[in-house]
Design a protein around this motif. Structure first.
Motif, mmCIF file in Angstrom:
data_model
loop_
_atom_site.group_PDB
_atom_site.id
_atom_site.type_symbol
_atom_site.label_atom_id
_atom_site.label_comp_id
_atom_site.label_asym_id
_atom_site.label_seq_id
_atom_site.Cartn_x
_atom_site.Cartn_y
_atom_site.Cartn_z
ATOM 1 N N TRP B 35 0.858 -1.189 0.000
ATOM 2 C CA TRP B 35 0.000 0.000 0.000
ATOM 3 C C TRP B 35 0.898 1.244 0.000
ATOM 4 C CZ3 TRP B 35 -5.267 0.023 -0.311
ATOM 5 C CH2 TRP B 35 -5.958 -1.152 -0.003
ATOM 6 N N ILE B 48 2.808 -0.055 3.605
ATOM 7 C CA ILE B 48 2.643 -1.446 4.011
ATOM 8 C C ILE B 48 3.233 -2.341 2.916
ATOM 9 C CG2 ILE B 48 0.965 -3.299 4.463
ATOM 10 C CD1 ILE B 48 0.773 -1.292 6.658
ATOM 11 N N SER B 52 0.673 -6.761 5.361
ATOM 12 C CA SER B 52 0.368 -6.351 6.738
ATOM 13 C C SER B 52 1.546 -5.776 7.513
ATOM 14 C CB SER B 52 -0.195 -7.538 7.522
ATOM 15 O OG SER B 52 0.739 -8.590 7.582
ATOM 16 N N ARG B 54 4.121 -2.920 8.389
ATOM 17 C CA ARG B 54 4.344 -1.477 8.186
ATOM 18 C C ARG B 54 5.785 -1.217 7.787
ATOM 19 N NH1 ARG B 54 1.002 -1.351 12.502
ATOM 20 N NH2 ARG B 54 2.762 -1.400 13.963
ATOM 21 N N GLY B 64 -2.607 -3.103 7.740
ATOM 22 C CA GLY B 64 -3.042 -3.824 6.563
ATOM 23 C C GLY B 64 -3.407 -5.247 6.922
ATOM 24 N N SER B 65 -4.343 -5.787 6.166
ATOM 25 C CA SER B 65 -4.744 -7.171 6.404
ATOM 26 C C SER B 65 -5.165 -7.806 5.087
ATOM 27 C CB SER B 65 -5.886 -7.245 7.424
ATOM 28 O OG SER B 65 -7.039 -6.603 6.924
ATOM 29 N N PHE B 71 -7.935 -7.589 0.297
ATOM 30 C CA PHE B 71 -7.029 -6.864 1.182
ATOM 31 C C PHE B 71 -7.707 -5.602 1.704
ATOM 32 C CE2 PHE B 71 -3.390 -9.430 0.194
ATOM 33 C CZ PHE B 71 -3.678 -9.915 -1.070
ATOM 34 N N THR B 72 -7.276 -5.191 2.883
ATOM 35 C CA THR B 72 -7.833 -4.000 3.513
ATOM 36 C C THR B 72 -6.712 -3.156 4.107
ATOM 37 O OG1 THR B 72 -9.882 -5.162 4.068
ATOM 38 C CG2 THR B 72 -9.404 -3.157 5.296
ATOM 39 N N LEU B 73 -6.825 -1.857 3.916
ATOM 40 C CA LEU B 73 -5.975 -0.896 4.620
ATOM 41 C C LEU B 73 -6.890 -0.121 5.566
ATOM 42 C CD1 LEU B 73 -3.211 0.630 4.944
ATOM 43 C CD2 LEU B 73 -4.107 2.275 3.274
ATOM 44 N N CYS B 88 -3.044 0.393 -3.823
ATOM 45 C CA CYS B 88 -2.496 -0.926 -3.566
ATOM 46 C C CYS B 88 -1.726 -1.380 -4.810
ATOM 47 C CB CYS B 88 -3.589 -1.937 -3.201
ATOM 48 S SG CYS B 88 -4.831 -2.239 -4.477
#
Lengths: 124, 107
Positions: B35, B48, B52, B54, B64-65, B71-73, B88
């Motif tokens: 990210w 990221i 995930s 940093r 992040g996951s 994926f999610t920020l 991303c």
């Protein structure tokens, strides 16, 4: 400090050529693969090309294959992008960026350091 | 080529609130996802990597996951300096590809 400085941008007519340079300092350039990434006006990021740390391998996005060539001179700590047969859609800010190596020695093909960019305008 | 799709295109958030940004890959990229944050007139900044982890100097408010294709920020308690565009990027295979970006703006 780690720094990348691009140069060589300008205005060129369609079908013309330009060579971009990226001067690296503050790190051992010859240990790192390098990218070129571009951003058209008001648009998102587009990866353009990559070269391995020793120049042994190169990758390109489809739209520039056969027209652009990435190269490097590790003795001069400099990355290049030779751009031929330029098209209006190549108009963008061009960034050079280095790959990231973790403390465990894993190469991350993302970009952890970026230059400030150089602007290429293709127009008649 | 792996297509990266980000949503929403624009997210309006009040300062102090949480922002949740999504990124979807057209095929699995495992955890080979980064990210970036970009502010107007500036180069992107790595936030990221590995989906995930940093990057150095990135505050813990960024997390992040995800893995595979989703994926999610998450940005907790948005500060004024967090309003920016976020991208991303997959580095699972060539060509590398970026999502179209999510602009996080002040509500």
């Amino acid at each position: 400090q780690v720094q990348l400085v691009e140069s060589g941008g300008g205005v060129v007519q369609p079908g013309g050529s330009l060579r971009l340079s990226c001067a690296a300092s503050g790190f051992t350039f010859s240990n790192y693969g390098m990218h070129w990434v571009r951003q058209a006006p008001g648009k998102g990021l587009e990866w353009v090309a990559f070269i391995r740390y020793d120049g042994s391998d190169e990758y390109y996005t489809d739209s520039v294959k056969g027209r652009f060539t990435i190269s490097r001179d590790n003795s001069r700590n400099t990355l290049y992008l030779q751009m031929n047969t330029l098209r209006p859609e190549d108009t963008a800010v061009y960034y050079c960026a280095k790959v990231f190596i973790t403390i465990f020695g894993v190469v991350i093909y993302g970009m952890d350091v970026w230059g400030q960019g150089t602007t290429v305008t293709v127009s008649s | 080529e792996i297509m990266m799709t980000q949503s929403p295109a624009t997210l309006s958030v009040s300062p102090g609130e949480r922002a949740t940004l999504s990124c979807r890959a057209s095929q699995s990229v495992s955890n080979n996802l980064a990210w970036y944050q970009q502010k107007p007139g500036q180069a992107p900044r790595l936030l990221i990597y590995g989906a995930s982890t940093r990057a150095t100097g990135i505050p813990a408010s960024f997390s992040g996951s995800g893995s595979g294709t989703e994926f999610t920020l998450t940005i907790d308690s948005l500060q004024s300096e967090d309003f920016a565009v976020y991208y991303c990027q997959q580095y699972y295979n060539w060509p590398l590809t970026f999502g179209g970006g999510t602009k996080v703006e002040i509500k």
